[in-house]
Design a protein around this motif. Sequence first.
Motif, short mmCIF file in Angstrom:
data_model
loop_
_atom_site.label_atom_id
_atom_site.label_comp_id
_atom_site.label_asym_id
_atom_site.label_seq_id
_atom_site.Cartn_x
_atom_site.Cartn_y
_atom_site.Cartn_z
N PRO A 42 0.83 -1.21 0.00
CA PRO A 42 0.00 0.00 0.00
C PRO A 42 0.86 1.26 0.00
CG PRO A 42 0.06 -0.96 2.19
CD PRO A 42 0.79 -1.91 1.28
N GLY A 44 0.92 5.11 1.30
CA GLY A 44 0.31 6.12 2.17
C GLY A 44 -0.53 5.57 3.28
N SER A 45 -1.58 4.81 2.93
CA SER A 45 -2.45 4.22 3.96
C SER A 45 -2.96 2.87 3.49
CB SER A 45 -3.61 5.16 4.29
OG SER A 45 -4.46 5.30 3.17
N ASP A 46 -3.35 2.06 4.43
CA ASP A 46 -3.87 0.72 4.17
C ASP A 46 -5.39 0.79 4.22
OD1 ASP A 46 -4.56 -1.94 4.10
OD2 ASP A 46 -3.42 -2.51 5.87
N GLN A 47 -6.03 0.58 3.09
CA GLN A 47 -7.49 0.69 2.99
C GLN A 47 -8.20 -0.66 2.95
OE1 GLN A 47 -8.95 3.77 3.11
NE2 GLN A 47 -6.86 4.45 3.48
N GLY A 64 6.74 -0.77 10.55
CA GLY A 64 5.57 -0.01 10.95
C GLY A 64 4.82 -0.74 12.04
N GLN A 72 -2.09 -4.20 18.76
CA GLN A 72 -1.15 -3.50 17.88
C GLN A 72 0.22 -4.18 18.01
OE1 GLN A 72 -1.54 -0.26 16.26
NE2 GLN A 72 -3.72 -0.25 16.68
N ARG A 90 -5.18 -3.88 9.85
CA ARG A 90 -4.65 -2.85 8.96
C ARG A 90 -3.22 -2.53 9.35
NH1 ARG A 90 -7.87 -0.58 6.64
NH2 ARG A 90 -9.69 -0.78 7.90
N THR A 92 -0.41 0.24 9.80
CA THR A 92 -0.44 1.67 10.12
C THR A 92 0.98 2.19 10.27
OG1 THR A 92 -0.59 1.24 12.49
CG2 THR A 92 -2.66 1.44 11.31
N ALA A 93 1.14 3.47 10.07
CA ALA A 93 2.43 4.15 10.28
C ALA A 93 3.59 3.38 9.67
CB ALA A 93 2.66 4.37 11.77
#
Length: 124
Positions: A42, A44-47, A64, A72, A90, A92-93
């Motif tokens: 992905p 930028g972000s995980d959709q 990440g 988490q 998802r 993230t970061a």
Amino acid sequence: MKASASELMRLLPGKASERWPSGAPFIAAMAHGSMSVELYAPIGSDQQSPHEQDELYFIQQGSGTIAIGESQYGFAPGDCFFVGAGVEHRFTAFTPDFSTWVVFWGPKGGESAAALPESTDGSR
């Protein structure tokens, strides 16, 4: 069968669609029976949304955090994560170079934990 992350990365992002206007962040690598393998990268972000099958993620590169349900976890290359069918998850970061192998298998709804063999240390 063989798949190469470097060869597949050259094909990403994939075709743009209504769901993925910037192009699909994954590409199929191989399949056999109920098993399929993709490379997921992905930008930028995980959709993504929950999947119908159980899955394993093998982190290829980058680092990440991954959220699996309420938990988490930090990740780096070489880490592996199990995500049960239907579980919210998802990445993230994550760093811009992030990519991971994802393996889907089994029936819709996932396999029953009770059907899994015990490991040699008594855990599952």
